[in-house]
Scaffold this motif. Sequence first.
Motif, PDB file in Angstrom:
ATOM      1  N   ASP A 293      -6.345  15.953   1.772  1.00 60.70           N
ATOM      2  CA  ASP A 293      -6.603  17.034   3.180  1.00 60.70           C
ATOM      3  C   ASP A 293      -5.255  16.981   3.170  1.00 60.70           C
ATOM      4  O   ASP A 293      -4.675  16.274   3.701  1.00 60.70           O
ATOM      5  CB  ASP A 293      -6.947  16.021   4.364  1.00 60.70           C
ATOM      6  N   TRP A 294      -3.849  17.909   2.408  1.00 56.80           N
ATOM      7  CA  TRP A 294      -3.015  17.882   2.274  1.00 56.80           C
ATOM      8  C   TRP A 294      -2.398  17.928   4.206  1.00 56.80           C
ATOM      9  O   TRP A 294      -1.245  17.605   4.295  1.00 56.80           O
ATOM     10  CB  TRP A 294      -2.090  18.848   1.760  1.00 56.80           C
ATOM     11  N   GLY A 295      -2.924  18.725   4.953  1.00 55.49           N
ATOM     12  CA  GLY A 295      -2.572  18.667   6.391  1.00 55.49           C
ATOM     13  C   GLY A 295      -1.852  16.968   7.060  1.00 55.49           C
ATOM     14  O   GLY A 295      -1.518  16.968   8.500  1.00 55.49           O
ATOM     15  N   ARG A 296      -3.102  16.160   6.608  1.00 53.91           N
ATOM     16  CA  ARG A 296      -2.618  14.330   7.385  1.00 53.91           C
ATOM     17  C   ARG A 296      -1.361  14.164   6.870  1.00 53.91           C
ATOM     18  O   ARG A 296      -1.468  13.079   7.607  1.00 53.91           O
ATOM     19  CB  ARG A 296      -4.064  14.027   6.367  1.00 53.91           C
ATOM     20  N   LEU A 297      -1.132  14.315   6.218  1.00 56.05           N
ATOM     21  CA  LEU A 297       0.144  14.128   5.271  1.00 56.05           C
ATOM     22  C   LEU A 297       1.287  13.887   7.166  1.00 56.05           C
ATOM     23  O   LEU A 297       2.181  13.649   6.804  1.00 56.05           O
ATOM     24  CB  LEU A 297       1.255  14.192   4.550  1.00 56.05           C
ATOM     25  N   ALA A 298       1.377  14.693   7.704  1.00 52.98           N
ATOM     26  CA  ALA A 298       1.646  15.240   9.297  1.00 52.98           C
ATOM     27  C   ALA A 298       1.713  14.173  10.193  1.00 52.98           C
ATOM     28  O   ALA A 298       2.427  14.276  11.378  1.00 52.98           O
ATOM     29  CB  ALA A 298       2.177  16.950   9.580  1.00 52.98           C
ATOM     30  N   ASN A 299       0.881  14.258   9.948  1.00 51.29           N
ATOM     31  CA  ASN A 299      -0.049  13.015  11.113  1.00 51.29           C
ATOM     32  C   ASN A 299       1.212  11.623  11.189  1.00 51.29           C
ATOM     33  O   ASN A 299       1.179  10.545   9.376  1.00 51.29           O
ATOM     34  CB  ASN A 299      -1.195  12.442  11.235  1.00 51.29           C
ATOM     35  N   ALA A 300       2.061  11.108  11.798  1.00 51.32           N
ATOM     36  CA  ALA A 300       2.344   9.537  11.857  1.00 51.32           C
ATOM     37  C   ALA A 300       0.869   8.149  12.216  1.00 51.32           C
ATOM     38  O   ALA A 300       1.093   7.483  10.741  1.00 51.32           O
ATOM     39  CB  ALA A 300       3.241   9.393  13.285  1.00 51.32           C
ATOM     40  N   GLN A 301       0.168   8.272  11.952  1.00 47.37           N
ATOM     41  CA  GLN A 301      -1.197   8.020  12.048  1.00 47.37           C
ATOM     42  C   GLN A 301      -1.005   7.217  10.675  1.00 47.37           C
ATOM     43  O   GLN A 301      -1.791   5.709   9.580  1.00 47.37           O
ATOM     44  CB  GLN A 301      -2.102   7.846  12.765  1.00 47.37           C
ATOM     45  N   VAL A 302      -0.903   7.932   9.730  1.00 42.35           N
ATOM     46  CA  VAL A 302      -1.331   8.135   8.326  1.00 42.35           C
ATOM     47  C   VAL A 302      -0.820   7.234   7.668  1.00 42.35           C
ATOM     48  O   VAL A 302      -1.241   6.087   6.915  1.00 42.35           O
ATOM     49  CB  VAL A 302      -1.465   9.385   7.437  1.00 42.35           C
ATOM     50  N   TRP A 303       0.630   7.441   8.407  1.00 40.52           N
ATOM     51  CA  TRP A 303       1.641   6.569   7.578  1.00 40.52           C
ATOM     52  C   TRP A 303       1.571   4.731   7.988  1.00 40.52           C
ATOM     53  O   TRP A 303       2.411   3.998   7.170  1.00 40.52           O
ATOM     54  CB  TRP A 303       3.128   7.181   7.779  1.00 40.52           C
ATOM     55  N   ASN A 304       1.179   5.217  10.086  1.00 41.32           N
ATOM     56  CA  ASN A 304       1.045   3.271   9.995  1.00 41.32           C
ATOM     57  C   ASN A 304       0.334   2.982   9.050  1.00 41.32           C
ATOM     58  O   ASN A 304      -0.091   1.596   8.973  1.00 41.32           O
ATOM     59  CB  ASN A 304       0.884   3.427  11.311  1.00 41.32           C
ATOM     60  N   ASP A 305      -1.432   3.856   8.883  1.00 43.97           N
ATOM     61  CA  ASP A 305      -2.172   3.249   8.575  1.00 43.97           C
ATOM     62  C   ASP A 305      -1.995   2.046   6.967  1.00 43.97           C
ATOM     63  O   ASP A 305      -2.119   2.068   6.683  1.00 43.97           O
ATOM     64  CB  ASP A 305      -3.091   3.889   8.048  1.00 43.97           C
ATOM     65  N   ALA A 306      -1.117   2.986   5.976  1.00 40.21           N
ATOM     66  CA  ALA A 306      -0.322   3.029   5.091  1.00 40.21           C
ATOM     67  C   ALA A 306       0.409   1.487   4.979  1.00 40.21           C
ATOM     68  O   ALA A 306      -0.395   0.863   4.304  1.00 40.21           O
ATOM     69  CB  ALA A 306       0.525   4.224   4.609  1.00 40.21           C
ATOM     70  N   ALA A 307       1.342   1.519   5.394  1.00 41.48           N
ATOM     71  CA  ALA A 307       2.106   0.314   5.873  1.00 41.48           C
ATOM     72  C   ALA A 307       0.841  -0.697   6.339  1.00 41.48           C
ATOM     73  O   ALA A 307       1.311  -2.109   5.710  1.00 41.48           O
ATOM     74  CB  ALA A 307       2.865   0.405   7.056  1.00 41.48           C
ATOM     75  N   SER A 308       1.017  -0.779   7.053  1.00 39.28           N
ATOM     76  CA  SER A 308      -0.429  -1.628   7.948  1.00 39.28           C
ATOM     77  C   SER A 308      -1.538  -2.273   6.515  1.00 39.28           C
ATOM     78  O   SER A 308      -1.462  -3.321   6.776  1.00 39.28           O
ATOM     79  CB  SER A 308      -1.384  -1.238   8.551  1.00 39.28           C
ATOM     80  N   GLN A 309      -2.004  -1.523   5.755  1.00 43.55           N
ATOM     81  CA  GLN A 309      -2.927  -1.540   5.033  1.00 43.55           C
ATOM     82  C   GLN A 309      -1.438  -2.942   3.681  1.00 43.55           C
ATOM     83  O   GLN A 309      -2.305  -3.497   3.251  1.00 43.55           O
ATOM     84  CB  GLN A 309      -3.227  -0.718   4.236  1.00 43.55           C
ATOM     85  N   ILE A 310      -0.678  -2.087   3.827  1.00 47.37           N
ATOM     86  CA  ILE A 310       0.334  -2.909   2.189  1.00 47.37           C
ATOM     87  C   ILE A 310       0.700  -4.312   3.102  1.00 47.37           C
ATOM     88  O   ILE A 310       0.362  -5.095   2.229  1.00 47.37           O
ATOM     89  CB  ILE A 310       1.898  -1.600   2.645  1.00 47.37           C
ATOM     90  N   PHE A 311       0.879  -4.313   4.047  1.00 48.79           N
ATOM     91  CA  PHE A 311       0.635  -5.742   4.932  1.00 48.79           C
ATOM     92  C   PHE A 311      -0.103  -6.340   4.523  1.00 48.79           C
ATOM     93  O   PHE A 311      -0.450  -8.095   4.263  1.00 48.79           O
ATOM     94  CB  PHE A 311       1.330  -5.946   6.222  1.00 48.79           C
ATOM     95  N   TYR A 312      -1.203  -6.112   4.688  1.00 49.30           N
ATOM     96  CA  TYR A 312      -2.681  -6.519   5.597  1.00 49.30           C
ATOM     97  C   TYR A 312      -2.706  -6.749   3.817  1.00 49.30           C
ATOM     98  O   TYR A 312      -3.487  -8.237   3.600  1.00 49.30           O
ATOM     99  CB  TYR A 312      -4.019  -5.856   5.745  1.00 49.30           C
ATOM    100  N   SER A 313      -2.357  -6.483   2.756  1.00 45.93           N
ATOM    101  CA  SER A 313      -3.635  -6.464   1.652  1.00 45.93           C
ATOM    102  C   SER A 313      -2.517  -7.745   0.818  1.00 45.93           C
ATOM    103  O   SER A 313      -2.968  -8.457  -0.098  1.00 45.93           O
ATOM    104  CB  SER A 313      -3.706  -5.362   0.745  1.00 45.93           C
ATOM    105  N   LEU A 314      -0.828  -7.296   0.700  1.00 48.93           N
ATOM    106  CA  LEU A 314      -0.193  -8.146  -0.097  1.00 48.93           C
ATOM    107  C   LEU A 314       0.129  -9.818   1.051  1.00 48.93           C
ATOM    108  O   LEU A 314       0.710 -10.625  -0.207  1.00 48.93           O
ATOM    109  CB  LEU A 314       0.901  -7.340   0.278  1.00 48.93           C
ATOM    110  N   GLY A 315      -1.155  -9.970   2.208  1.00 43.94           N
ATOM    111  CA  GLY A 315       0.244 -11.664   2.225  1.00 43.94           C
ATOM    112  C   GLY A 315       1.141 -11.325   2.831  1.00 43.94           C
ATOM    113  O   GLY A 315       1.932 -12.379   3.203  1.00 43.94           O
ATOM    114  N   ILE A 316       1.713 -10.496   3.086  1.00 41.41           N
ATOM    115  CA  ILE A 316       3.135 -10.563   3.562  1.00 41.41           C
ATOM    116  C   ILE A 316       3.774 -10.915   4.945  1.00 41.41           C
ATOM    117  O   ILE A 316       2.786 -10.751   5.633  1.00 41.41           O
ATOM    118  CB  ILE A 316       4.103  -9.594   3.177  1.00 41.41           C
ATOM    119  N   GLY A 317       4.332 -12.455   4.881  1.00 39.61           N
ATOM    120  CA  GLY A 317       5.087 -12.707   6.656  1.00 39.61           C
ATOM    121  C   GLY A 317       4.079 -13.949   6.178  1.00 39.61           C
ATOM    122  O   GLY A 317       4.313 -14.538   8.300  1.00 39.61           O
ATOM    123  N   VAL A 318       2.925 -14.315   5.814  1.00 39.91           N
ATOM    124  CA  VAL A 318       2.685 -15.706   6.497  1.00 39.91           C
ATOM    125  C   VAL A 318       2.844 -17.120   5.608  1.00 39.91           C
ATOM    126  O   VAL A 318       2.369 -18.085   6.781  1.00 39.91           O
ATOM    127  CB  VAL A 318       0.930 -15.136   6.715  1.00 39.91           C
TER     128      VAL A 318
END
Length: 648
Positions: A293-318
């Motif tokens: 769904d190409w229109g979702r790229l303009a949504n800031a929520q998508v980019w925030n979810d991508a960043a939060s998943q990277i932090f959550y998955s890689l275990g950075i900062g703990v």
Amino acid sequence: MQDPSGKAAPGSPAAQNSVHLNGHTVTQNGHNPTSTTVPTSDLESRPPSPMPVTDPTIPREQWGGKYEFLLSCIGYCVGLGNVWRFPYLCYRNGGGVFLIPYFIMLFVTGVPLFLMELSLGQYGAAGPITVWKCCPLLKGIGIGMICVSTLVCLYYNVIIAWTFYYLGSSFQSPLPWSCDAIANAPLCGNANASNITGVKTLSPTEMFWNERVLGVVHSEGLHDPGPVRWQLALCLLAAWIIIFLCMLKGIRSSGKVVYVTATFPYFVLVVLIIRGATLEGSMQGVAFYLTPDWGRLANAQVWNDAASQIFYSLGIGVGGLLSMASYNKFDNNVIRDTLVITTGNCGTSFFAGFAIFSILGHMAWRKGVPVGQVADTGPGLAFVAYPEALALLPGSVFWSILFFLMLFMLGVDTLFGNMEGITTAVLDEFPHLRRNAVHKSLFLGALCFGFYLMGLLLVTNGGIYWFTLIDSFSTSFGLIIITLFMCIGISFFYGINQFCQDIIDMICHCPPWCSKVLLYFKACWVFFTPFLLLFILTYIFIEMYNTSLHYGSYVYPRWGKALGVCMGATCCLQILIWAIVAISKETGTLKDRFQKAIRPLNSWRVNNLNSTGRVEERVEPERVEAPFTVTLTDMDFTAMTWEIGSQA
């Protein structure tokens, strides 16, 4: 201080402030400490000076092999979030399009911060607190990491307790949450009737999850936790006992355990994908998972979810990555390990989506509903939707045991890393615990038992409300602020050029590609990563203010949300508190205090001497700063002797 031969002992001020020229001893102020000239032959005939007596250093453990570290990091990163969080976020945020912001966030924030943590831990050979000898002003970052890791350990083992409960229940035939069970016959009949009338009723899996496991139907909310559920309390106790036994010998024991716990989930995922591909309707689920769904790229929520998943998955900062890297050999290729681990982790997330949605597609086909109605996120996917799908398969008992055994392995590996961050930080700050095996075991046992007692709140009837609160705020804005200050502190206080040089020093024979890749990482650490972290932090605060926290139909009260904010604030406020402490310990003006507080301690450069072979290469010789250089000859010494004699 002198040795028995009358000479200054090595390491004493007299020895450090003197040089030997043509057989004469001259102090740095130019005066001869003796009244007569000492021949060179006399010096050579004297016995060597004894080395100064120092406190015996406590050797740090090291990984038994390179693969133990890699598997431990992969097991730490590849956790439950790869199975229940990434697939849901992928289909919710545009399917395959979500991979674009996901990989951009991976290479701009995830990989650079991952490399920074591994490099800092490996070079300093210390835990999250002690490693900040490189910049004492930022010691609060390490303490903040421990605070985050404590909150994560508190609720993460509750997930393992749930997994234990389901794993034990999976040995029944038929499964207690399937329609084949006699007790669920009325529920399944009502479910068929609800498809006709349009009135939604709870499925057997939802009833099993909410009533038999959580008991949430007996709680009114956050203020009404109710009694402890003894079945879950026993499962939680068993989980902590397993963690204690696996970590009892430090990385020597946990490093061997990961050979099984880190590889078994991949075997299960492959089996589930093969089984899912043979089911009717599986392609419908895969298509739902990846349809762009190409229109979702303009949504800031998508980019925030991508960043939060990277932090959550890689275990950075703990602190887990930093602690595990501190047990590496000094010359380990940390860049190679970073690329291997991050690529393997994100590939696993994408790979797990096929295993999840192929079987959810079959479930939707069997029930005659869209895939979106059977997909869920968080614990709902792992303990409601997927168990229901497994119950529809032939041989459901076998598949259920395999699935929950995989969840158990994933959870244990991640908890190893979080617990290692806490234990390493404490053992480095109190080295006598590392020297005494009994005291170390008692400390680990007390830590696990303390976590168990605190975790009992989360296995009450209303425990899921407290679980959701801690899960939502423990790795929220506090974690982003900690990583932001870590990035800024290393880049601008410690020095980005010095940090890159440290990485090159660790890699004995740095290949040309390593130096070129470091240029990219340097640009990320100085500019791109802090910028994106600020963007994420801003969005989190806006979303936190505008949206309410809820679990199911229960909306959290304002005091509950404020309590969650206090949890996150407590973690990041450690940076400010310990920065003030560091500045107050120094002397001079405020500017002088600040400059002294960001200067590495003398023990920083020699803290990484794990092997004796390269000590001489890494220890910098002591330098004496002087406005000019004076070259002395024998005539100068003769004149000095004559002057001393005339004065006598």
